[in-house]
Write an enzyme that holds these catalytic residues in place. Structure first.
Site, PDB file in Angstrom:
ATOM      1  N   TYR A  72      83.613  78.249  19.406  1.00  0.00           N
ATOM      2  CA  TYR A  72      84.019  76.943  19.184  1.00  0.00           C
ATOM      3  C   TYR A  72      85.502  77.079  19.074  1.00  0.00           C
ATOM      4  CZ  TYR A  72      83.523  72.379  16.986  1.00  0.00           C
ATOM      5  OH  TYR A  72      83.773  70.980  16.411  1.00  0.00           O
ATOM      6  N   GLU A 110      74.151  69.849  17.696  1.00  0.00           N
ATOM      7  CA  GLU A 110      74.649  70.369  16.425  1.00  0.00           C
ATOM      8  C   GLU A 110      74.150  69.509  15.268  1.00  0.00           C
ATOM      9  OE1 GLU A 110      78.743  72.723  17.302  1.00  0.00           O
ATOM     10  OE2 GLU A 110      78.845  70.952  16.071  1.00  0.00           O
ATOM     11  N   ASP A 139      86.326  68.130   6.814  1.00  0.00           N
ATOM     12  CA  ASP A 139      85.908  66.949   7.682  1.00  0.00           C
ATOM     13  C   ASP A 139      86.676  65.827   7.239  1.00  0.00           C
ATOM     14  OD1 ASP A 139      83.550  67.680   9.297  1.00  0.00           O
ATOM     15  OD2 ASP A 139      82.554  68.414   7.537  1.00  0.00           O
TER      16      ASP A 139
END
Lengths: 271, 404
Positions: free
Chosen positions: A171, A45, A56
């Site tokens: 995912y 990725e 994040d």
């Protein structure tokens, strides 16, 4: 032309390795990715650094800041992808981004360039299925697999919709929260994977908080692949901190090799 | 500036204003946004909820706020009649309390006892901490360290009210960074926590819901001006950071085409990227923090740093409904510089004995700029969104005043 896809791994679990492109620099990112592939990563990725990475944790935030400090762009990420594709024709390549850099680049222009570069799929962190009409159409025109996130908080009806539009793999986020390492693997992950299974035959990769061989093996018990991100980015950061960024490719290679105990099995066969 | 390619058009989410708005968030948050959307839709038509909201707005917050005729300022400027909508007189000192009471009651209804919020100038943080004290809820406020420094009085107020203030060190350490950190908290604690977003920003349903909680400003102003003048104003002026006070003031007047709606952005101290927060003067459409709107960004889609003397206007994006009002031409968006806002602060203080917040002073500055050229029968309403007590520190650093 059929859409390129990332098939089910022949040996569990497959490994998806996340890297923030441009950290520490473009050439080193490419070398890290090559080392990761050679050590057994099935899919890379390529993370597009963004000024406001609100999904994040601190490790990837810092990597994004470093990458942006020397001006890493989406164009650079695509160039790295093309280079990797030339050197490793069989590896899975996914662009991982927030939406705005792609929107600014131009959705159609991006998809066309990604196809040219030999990218397999795209994952946009802040893109949800309800907003994805044109996004999906553009990806489809350019034979790119749309990869979506599924969360422990997603009710079944959403998982169904996510599964219906996903290609390549789905995912599954292991827990509520931002990216980053954690001590133990959340128990939520297994439940989410089994709910998702009802709606898709695609491989399911579990990510968020997977940072060592123990987690990796545990994920292999119930999912097809594990995504490792912050743990890799942190290893790169440690090499930067000790003024040895050139060591990062071999550090990453060693770490990935260490994830699989015993002889290396043939894993996630891509394309 | 390059043109924008591929604006999103095919959303199936409600909460679009023209092409703007929508919901661009990590999947983990979608269920909570849906829950909020449903809870709000139910509450909106629940007479018990509305009665409680109205009662708190009246008896606790101090609504309705006066529409005050600023006779001396009008006289001095020599043009339009100037009225001030006195949101600065509300409990906690700004319009922010309207939305905080509304969302606080909603959180209670959803059974979420932990509240998080972001704050720039600290007014939204103070209002949130206040409502959390009132409703006995846990309160965590994220605030950029730069804003904590320049609005230290409000930091202390929040702590006094029992809130935990968490400093944010990333980016420019201002409002945008505080929102990022609040969203990271929310995505982690989403099952137990309500994110009490303080402006008409973020993913659906926030821009619509927050607007609705502030509509009362324009509703009252419309009635009050009819009562005092027997007609509608020539223009309404409000400052625009995220844009909650402005949309609240504008909304009831949108159908009245003859009423000009003037939003004032922070012109900062220059026209280059990074020197201001004027999204409609140098920004372009993009996605930040859940919504598609005008955004100060570079050619690579990275969000720019911003500057304003006022922490509440120092933000790279703007509410999506303002983006739509801008494109349709229904509202005009102008800028006022740091200096113009500081000058306006002093002028209002000395002509009317009213100390505006630095944010609101941007609206006053525009009023001072345009009123003299207007006719005596023209009416300007300035939404005085907050009071300036919180800014004493920054004012004293920026200006050394001599006795007049």
């Amino acid at each position: 032309m059929p859409i390129r896809f990332i098939p089910k791994p022949q040996s569990r679990p497959g490994l998806v390795a996340y890297l923030t492109v441009g950290d520490p620099d473009l050439t080193t990112t490419r070398d890290i990715a090559l080392a990761a592939i050679d050590a057994g990563a099935d899919v890379i990725e390529l993370g597009v650094p963004f000024s406001d990475p609100l999904a994040d944790g601190p490790v990837i935030q810092r990597a994004s800041e470093r990458a942006l400090r020397h001006g890493t762009t989406l164009g650079d990420v695509l160039a790295i992808a093309a280079d990797l594709r030339r050197q490793r024709p069989d590896s899975g390549l996914v662009i991982f981004s927030y939406f705005n850099p792609i929107l600014r680049f131009g959705l159609e222009r991006f998809c066309s360039a990604a196809e040219q570069a030999g990218v397999d799929g795209v994952l946009v962190t802040d893109m949800i299925v309800e907003e994805a009409g044109e996004y999906l159409a553009s990806l489809e025109r350019h034979h790119l697999a749309p990869i979506f996130l599924a969360a422990p908080t997603s009710p079944d009806e959403r998982l169904k919709r996510i599964a219906a539009v996903s290609q390549g793999f789905v995912y599954a986020i292991s827990r509520t929260g931002i990216t980053g390492t954690q001590q133990s693997l959340a128990t939520e992950a297994e439940a989410l994977v089994s709910r998702l299974r009802r709606y898709t035959d695609l491989p399911i990769a579990v990510g968020f908080g997977i940072s060592n061989a123990e987690h990796f093996a545990a994920v292999g018990e119930f999912a097809d692949a594990a995504v490792i991100g912050s743990a890799l980015v942190r290893i790169i950061e440690q090499d930067i901190e000790r003024a040895a960024p050139q060591e990062a490719p071999s550090s990453i290679g060693r770490f990935i090799e260490g994830l699989r105990t015993g002889p290396r099995a043939p894993v996630l066969q891509v394309r | 500036m390059s043109t924008v390619i591929d604006p999103p058009k095919t959303s199936t989410i409600a909460g679009r204003f023209g092409v703007y708005g929508g919901r661009y968030v990590p999947e983990t948050l979608v269920a909570a946004l849906d829950e909020l959307d449903h809870a709000y839709a139910e509450a909106k038509v629940d007479p018990a909820f509305q009665a409680r909201l109205d009662s708190l707005l009246r008896d606790y917050a101090g609504r309705p706020t006066p529409l005050y005729f600023a006779a001396r300022l009008s006289e001095e400027l020599g043009g339009a009649k100037i009225y001030l909508k006195r949101e600065d007189l509300l409990h906690t000192g700004a319009h922010k309390i309207n939305n905080c009471i509304g969302q606080g009651l909603l959180a209670e209804r959803m059974g979420k006892r932990r509240i998080i919020a972001e704050t720039g100038a600290g007014q939204h943080g103070v209002a949130t901490a206040t409502v959390c004290a009132l409703l006995s809820m846990e309160c965590v406020v994220y605030m950029g360290e730069e804003d904590m420094r320049r609005q230290e009085l409000n930091v202390y107020r929040m702590r006094l009210l029992g809130a935990e203030v968490r400093g944010v060190r990333s980016g420019s350490r201002t409002l945008k960074d505080a929102i990022n950190e609040a969203m990271r908290d929310w995505v982690t604690n989403v099952r137990t926590t309500h994110y009490l977003l303080g402006s008409v920003l973020g993913a659906h349903p926030y821009p619509t819901m927050v607007r609705d909680f502030h509509r009362v400003i324009g509703k009252e102003a419309r009635e009050q001006i009819q009562e005092k003048e027997g007609r509608l104003p020539t223009a309404i002026i409000a400052c625009v950071g995220g844009g909650s006070n402005a949309i609240g003031a504008f909304y009831e007047f949108i159908p009245d085409a003859q009423v000009r709606l003037i939003g004032v952005e922070a012109g900062g101290h220059g026209e280059k990227l990074g020197e201001h927060a004027a999204r409609f003067h140098g920004g372009s459409p993009g996605v930040l923090q859940g919504t598609y709107s005008y955004l100060l960004q570079n050619d690579n889609g990275q969000v720019s740093l911003t500057h304003s003397v006022s922490a509440g206007l120092d933000y790279a994006s703007v509410g999506p409904e303002h983006a739509a009002l801008h494109d349709s031409g229904r509202a005009e968006y102008v800028t006022a510089t740091d200096q113009a806002a500081l000058d306006a602060t002093v002028r209002l203080a000395r002509t009317e004995g009213i100390l505006p917040a630095l944010e609101s002073a941007h609206a006053v500055a525009e009023c001072i700029r345009i009123a003299p050229a207007m006719a005596r029968h023209d009416i300007l309403i300035v939404n005085l969104s907050g009071r300036g007590d919180k800014d004493i520190g920054i004012l004293s650093r920026e200006m050394s005043l001599k006795g007049a």
